[in-house]
Design a protein around this motif. Structure first.
Motif, PDB file in Angstrom:
ATOM      1  N   MET A   1       0.837  -1.190   0.000  1.00 25.82           N
ATOM      2  CA  MET A   1       0.000   0.000   0.000  1.00 25.82           C
ATOM      3  C   MET A   1       0.883   1.256   0.000  1.00 25.82           C
ATOM      4  O   MET A   1       1.819   1.356   0.779  1.00 25.82           O
ATOM      5  N   THR A   2       0.604   2.201  -0.874  1.00 31.91           N
ATOM      6  CA  THR A   2       1.355   3.462  -0.915  1.00 31.91           C
ATOM      7  C   THR A   2       0.746   4.440   0.083  1.00 31.91           C
ATOM      8  O   THR A   2      -0.461   4.673   0.090  1.00 31.91           O
ATOM      9  N   VAL A   3       1.600   5.008   0.935  1.00 31.11           N
ATOM     10  CA  VAL A   3       1.154   5.992   1.918  1.00 31.11           C
ATOM     11  C   VAL A   3       1.331   7.379   1.321  1.00 31.11           C
ATOM     12  O   VAL A   3       2.434   7.743   0.899  1.00 31.11           O
ATOM     13  N   THR A   4       0.253   8.153   1.257  1.00 31.84           N
ATOM     14  CA  THR A   4       0.341   9.504   0.696  1.00 31.84           C
ATOM     15  C   THR A   4       0.635  10.516   1.806  1.00 31.84           C
ATOM     16  O   THR A   4       0.128  10.400   2.920  1.00 31.84           O
ATOM     17  N   LEU A   5       1.455  11.512   1.456  1.00 29.33           N
ATOM     18  CA  LEU A   5       1.959  12.442   2.459  1.00 29.33           C
ATOM     19  C   LEU A   5       1.764  13.908   2.094  1.00 29.33           C
ATOM     20  O   LEU A   5       1.783  14.272   0.919  1.00 29.33           O
ATOM     21  N   LEU A   6       1.605  14.721   3.145  1.00 30.26           N
ATOM     22  CA  LEU A   6       1.659  16.180   3.004  1.00 30.26           C
ATOM     23  C   LEU A   6       2.754  16.639   3.963  1.00 30.26           C
ATOM     24  O   LEU A   6       2.721  16.311   5.148  1.00 30.26           O
ATOM     25  N   ILE A   7       3.744  17.368   3.448  1.00 31.03           N
ATOM     26  CA  ILE A   7       4.864  17.827   4.265  1.00 31.03           C
ATOM     27  C   ILE A   7       4.637  19.280   4.672  1.00 31.03           C
ATOM     28  O   ILE A   7       4.414  20.141   3.817  1.00 31.03           O
ATOM     29  N   THR A   8       4.674  19.550   5.982  1.00 35.75           N
ATOM     30  CA  THR A   8       4.452  20.902   6.477  1.00 35.75           C
ATOM     31  C   THR A   8       5.653  21.380   7.290  1.00 35.75           C
ATOM     32  O   THR A   8       5.959  20.821   8.342  1.00 35.75           O
ATOM     33  N   SER A  46      -8.044  19.446   0.535  1.00 37.59           N
ATOM     34  CA  SER A  46      -8.158  19.214  -0.913  1.00 37.59           C
ATOM     35  C   SER A  46      -7.407  17.965  -1.388  1.00 37.59           C
ATOM     36  O   SER A  46      -7.864  17.266  -2.285  1.00 37.59           O
ATOM     37  N   LEU A  47      -6.259  17.667  -0.772  1.00 37.77           N
ATOM     38  CA  LEU A  47      -5.433  16.550  -1.257  1.00 37.77           C
ATOM     39  C   LEU A  47      -5.747  15.208  -0.581  1.00 37.77           C
ATOM     40  O   LEU A  47      -5.426  14.160  -1.118  1.00 37.77           O
ATOM     41  N   LYS A  48      -6.342  15.281   0.614  1.00 35.74           N
ATOM     42  CA  LYS A  48      -6.705  14.063   1.371  1.00 35.74           C
ATOM     43  C   LYS A  48      -5.520  13.097   1.565  1.00 35.74           C
ATOM     44  O   LYS A  48      -5.586  11.933   1.178  1.00 35.74           O
ATOM     45  N   PRO A  49      -4.417  13.567   2.181  1.00 31.29           N
ATOM     46  CA  PRO A  49      -3.272  12.672   2.414  1.00 31.29           C
ATOM     47  C   PRO A  49      -3.574  11.677   3.528  1.00 31.29           C
ATOM     48  O   PRO A  49      -4.461  11.920   4.364  1.00 31.29           O
ATOM     49  N   ASN A  75     -11.019  15.985   9.686  1.00 32.24           N
ATOM     50  CA  ASN A  75     -10.145  15.492   8.615  1.00 32.24           C
ATOM     51  C   ASN A  75      -9.527  14.159   9.040  1.00 32.24           C
ATOM     52  O   ASN A  75      -8.980  14.045  10.138  1.00 32.24           O
ATOM     53  N   PRO A  76      -9.604  13.133   8.205  1.00 29.79           N
ATOM     54  CA  PRO A  76      -9.131  11.805   8.598  1.00 29.79           C
ATOM     55  C   PRO A  76      -7.612  11.605   8.561  1.00 29.79           C
ATOM     56  O   PRO A  76      -7.102  10.579   9.004  1.00 29.79           O
ATOM     57  N   ALA A  77      -6.877  12.589   8.029  1.00 25.90           N
ATOM     58  CA  ALA A  77      -5.413  12.433   7.937  1.00 25.90           C
ATOM     59  C   ALA A  77      -4.800  12.260   9.319  1.00 25.90           C
ATOM     60  O   ALA A  77      -5.233  12.882  10.293  1.00 25.90           O
ATOM     61  N   ARG A  78      -3.808  11.389   9.410  1.00 29.60           N
ATOM     62  CA  ARG A  78      -3.064  11.211  10.655  1.00 29.60           C
ATOM     63  C   ARG A  78      -1.946  12.248  10.678  1.00 29.60           C
ATOM     64  O   ARG A  78      -1.285  12.449   9.663  1.00 29.60           O
ATOM     65  N   VAL A  79      -1.756  12.884  11.813  1.00 32.68           N
ATOM     66  CA  VAL A  79      -0.708  13.903  11.909  1.00 32.68           C
ATOM     67  C   VAL A  79       0.486  13.349  12.685  1.00 32.68           C
ATOM     68  O   VAL A  79       0.348  12.912  13.829  1.00 32.68           O
ATOM     69  N   LEU A  80       1.637  13.366  12.038  1.00 33.27           N
ATOM     70  CA  LEU A  80       2.875  12.945  12.679  1.00 33.27           C
ATOM     71  C   LEU A  80       3.731  14.195  12.851  1.00 33.27           C
ATOM     72  O   LEU A  80       4.197  14.776  11.876  1.00 33.27           O
TER      73      LEU A  80
END
Length: 208
Positions: A1-8, A46-49, A75-80
């Motif tokens: 499974m590919t994990v999609t990411l947003l880098i902040t 918008s991106l739903k990572p 928002n369902p994204a997990r924050v690390l």
């Protein structure tokens, strides 16, 4: 499974470095980058990572505010959280706001990969340094409550009274006022008058 990411992160060089690390591994896909918390919230919607790598100290909307807003929006994204700071004042608010994990920026690449995969699965992730700090907090003995006299002294201090003024108003010696303040500092876990007043207000000990 590919994990999609947003880098902040507010530092472009850090974002570039992280993008390079994750782009070089087939198990991850970087969907976008944000320079502050407000951008992160907007892009997350918008991106739903799957996972958002979140720096904490950023100009404008910081990491904790962004985590809080994401939770409010559902928002369902997990924050690390990925930061250089492991102090209590940084760790606890981030965890309480809803971060799935907390990692330091000096974590080895493989540890970072494992943490992101675990966060994507909804598992709590804490760097060893942060985990031991939180355990220490949990094991710390409960702070004693302030005595009525200590609250009276702090209330006067909060209103701008000097030790001398407080002593006159309470019909006690200035030395006794100092002793009450020292005991209050120890119980509140602070080192000065301003911090003692702030913490006492926060805990509702001094009224509004």
């Amino acid at each position: 499974m590919t994990v999609t990411l947003l880098i902040t992160d507010d530092h472009p060089i850090v974002r570039d470095g992280l993008r390079g690390i994750f782009t070089g591994d087939h198990g991850f896909e970087v969907l976008g980058e944000a320079a502050n918390g407000a951008e992160a919230v907007q892009l997350a919607e918008s991106l739903k990572p799957d996972v958002i790598l979140m720096d904490l100290r950023m100009p404008g909307t910081d990491g904790v505010a962004a985590i809080t807003e994401l939770a409010r929006l559902g928002n369902p994204a997990r924050v690390l959280v990925l930061t250089t700071y492991d102090t209590d004042s940084d760790v606890l608010p981030a965890i309480e706001a809803g971060a799935t994990g907390y990692l330091l920026k000096d974590a080895p690449r493989e540890e970072l990969f494992r943490a992101v995969r675990a966060a994507a699965r909804g598992e709590a992730v804490l760097s060893p340094a942060v985990a031991s700090r939180l355990m220490g907090q949990m094991r710390a003995p409960a702070k004693e409550p302030l005595s009525q006299r200590e609250i009276e002294v702090l209330t006067l201090v909060a209103r701008g009274s000097t030790n001398k003024d407080a002593a006159k108003k309470l019909f006690i010696s200035e030395a006794t006022v100092k002793t009450h303040l020292i005991h209050a500092y120890a119980k509140l876990g602070v080192k000065d008058r301003a911090a003692a007043v702030a913490v006492a207000f926060e805990r509702g000990l001094l009224g509004s």
